[in-house]
Design a protein around this motif. Sequence first.
Motif, short mmCIF file in Angstrom:
data_model
loop_
_atom_site.label_atom_id
_atom_site.label_comp_id
_atom_site.label_asym_id
_atom_site.label_seq_id
_atom_site.Cartn_x
_atom_site.Cartn_y
_atom_site.Cartn_z
N ARG A 51 20.28 -27.56 -63.18
CA ARG A 51 20.93 -28.36 -62.14
C ARG A 51 19.86 -29.29 -61.57
O ARG A 51 19.14 -28.96 -60.62
CB ARG A 51 21.52 -27.46 -61.05
N SER A 79 27.02 -30.78 -59.00
CA SER A 79 28.01 -29.71 -59.10
C SER A 79 28.24 -29.03 -57.76
O SER A 79 29.28 -28.40 -57.56
CB SER A 79 27.58 -28.68 -60.16
N ASN A 129 18.30 -24.54 -60.56
CA ASN A 129 17.99 -25.81 -59.90
C ASN A 129 16.64 -26.31 -60.40
O ASN A 129 15.72 -25.51 -60.64
CB ASN A 129 17.87 -25.62 -58.39
N GLU A 165 28.52 -25.40 -67.72
CA GLU A 165 27.81 -24.15 -67.46
C GLU A 165 28.65 -22.95 -67.94
O GLU A 165 28.12 -21.97 -68.47
CB GLU A 165 27.50 -24.01 -65.96
N SER A 208 22.71 -29.80 -66.37
CA SER A 208 23.73 -29.75 -65.34
C SER A 208 23.25 -30.65 -64.20
O SER A 208 22.41 -31.53 -64.42
CB SER A 208 23.96 -28.30 -64.88
N SER A 209 23.76 -30.46 -63.02
CA SER A 209 23.39 -31.40 -61.95
C SER A 209 23.58 -30.79 -60.57
O SER A 209 24.47 -29.95 -60.36
CB SER A 209 24.26 -32.66 -62.05
N GLU A 210 22.76 -31.27 -59.64
CA GLU A 210 22.99 -30.94 -58.23
C GLU A 210 24.36 -31.44 -57.78
O GLU A 210 24.91 -30.97 -56.78
CB GLU A 210 21.91 -31.56 -57.36
N GLN A 229 29.94 -24.18 -55.52
CA GLN A 229 30.03 -25.48 -56.21
C GLN A 229 31.40 -26.07 -55.89
O GLN A 229 32.42 -25.49 -56.29
CB GLN A 229 29.84 -25.30 -57.71
N LYS A 254 30.18 -30.69 -65.15
CA LYS A 254 28.94 -29.90 -65.21
C LYS A 254 29.22 -28.41 -65.01
O LYS A 254 28.58 -27.55 -65.63
CB LYS A 254 27.94 -30.42 -64.17
N GLU A 258 21.04 -21.19 -56.36
CA GLU A 258 22.04 -21.25 -57.43
C GLU A 258 23.31 -20.49 -57.07
O GLU A 258 24.32 -20.62 -57.77
CB GLU A 258 21.44 -20.73 -58.74
N ALA A 271 21.83 -20.73 -64.89
CA ALA A 271 21.72 -22.04 -64.25
C ALA A 271 20.54 -22.02 -63.31
O ALA A 271 20.36 -21.06 -62.54
CB ALA A 271 23.00 -22.35 -63.48
#
Length: 283
Positions: free
Chosen positions: A167, A112, A222, A149, A108-110, A135, A145, A131, A220
């Motif tokens: 993320r 988001s 980070n 999730e 996933s990604s920051e 988002q 992303k 988390e 999820a």
Amino acid sequence: MPKVVVTGGSGMLGKWVVKHFVEQGYEVVNADVKQPAEHLCRTVIVDLTNLGEVYGVLAGADAVVHLAAIPVAYSHSNEVTFQNNVMSTYNVLEAAAGLGIRKAVIASSESSYGLVFARERFGPVYVPIDEDHPQLPEDSYGLSKIVNEQTADMIHRRTGMQVVSFRLGNVIAPEAYERFPQFIHDPAQRDRILWSYIDTRDAAEACRLAIEAEGLGSIALNLTADDTSMAIPSRELMAERFPEVNDFRRPLEGYETLLSNEKAKRLLNWQPEHVWRDQVKSV
Ligand SMILES: NC(=O)c1ccc[n+]([C@@H]2O[C@H](COP(=O)([O-])OP(=O)(O)OC[C@H]3O[C@@H](n4cnc5c(N)ncnc54)[C@H](O)[C@@H]3O)[C@@H](O)[C@H]2O)c1
């Protein structure tokens, strides 16, 4: 020897994840639409948006680390990014479930959280971002992303498969540290990613620990270094670029990351080792 399929193994992060699993004694297959620059394991050319091809490449695997994606917003038209990223993740998890695979990691990604590609720049609701932070993407990359999730959660509910969605902060390969002197003293650069970074080698280790862990369900996490990518203390960065943010969940110390990695460290017993300050001379 456990077998892991790494999707996107021809990409920037994928190369380091493949290398790490090979070094740790896994049988590794890279599944990508393109050949890698360097041969580290067997590569199978697949388009992951095709479910049949995904079944073929995952057959016989014990676990899958799914990194393949269009890794940024606006490099392609919005629906192409969305379709590629959402369908490839759906197919990987659907096929893994159908084949009885019990462990998966997905990237996933920051992004988001929505700050990165927003048309009008906005700040975090609070820092450090954990988390539970909202988002709020405006772009189809960030949305893809979030959908991924959710796909992970759905597959876990259906089959019990463990899926860890990382993320990731800004992913930095070792050769990229030479660029750091260009921005480490300028808070206006990289503010939209809250100056985050994660070394490819630390990300690779986290992927393996997530595959080896038990009982995580679908979560999820980070994934960042302990520090920011900047030579300016985190409190000063926030005061200069996001003065409107006043919800500090704890007093910020030194250069600490503003994208909290506490949960990943705790649940995976993971500790990022590669710190840019050790790699860049004359800070
Ligand atoms: N680079 C970053 O800073 C960053 C930050 C946060 C999250 N991420 C995520 O990490 C992952 C890896 O990113 P990266 O920077 O290594 O990207 P990359 O573009 O270097 O690698 C992605 C790979 O995926 C492959 N791929 C894409 N679509 C495919 C498809 N349909 N079928 C088969 N292969 C396909 C590409 O050929 C490429 O080799 C991505 O999921 C990305 O969204 C990256």
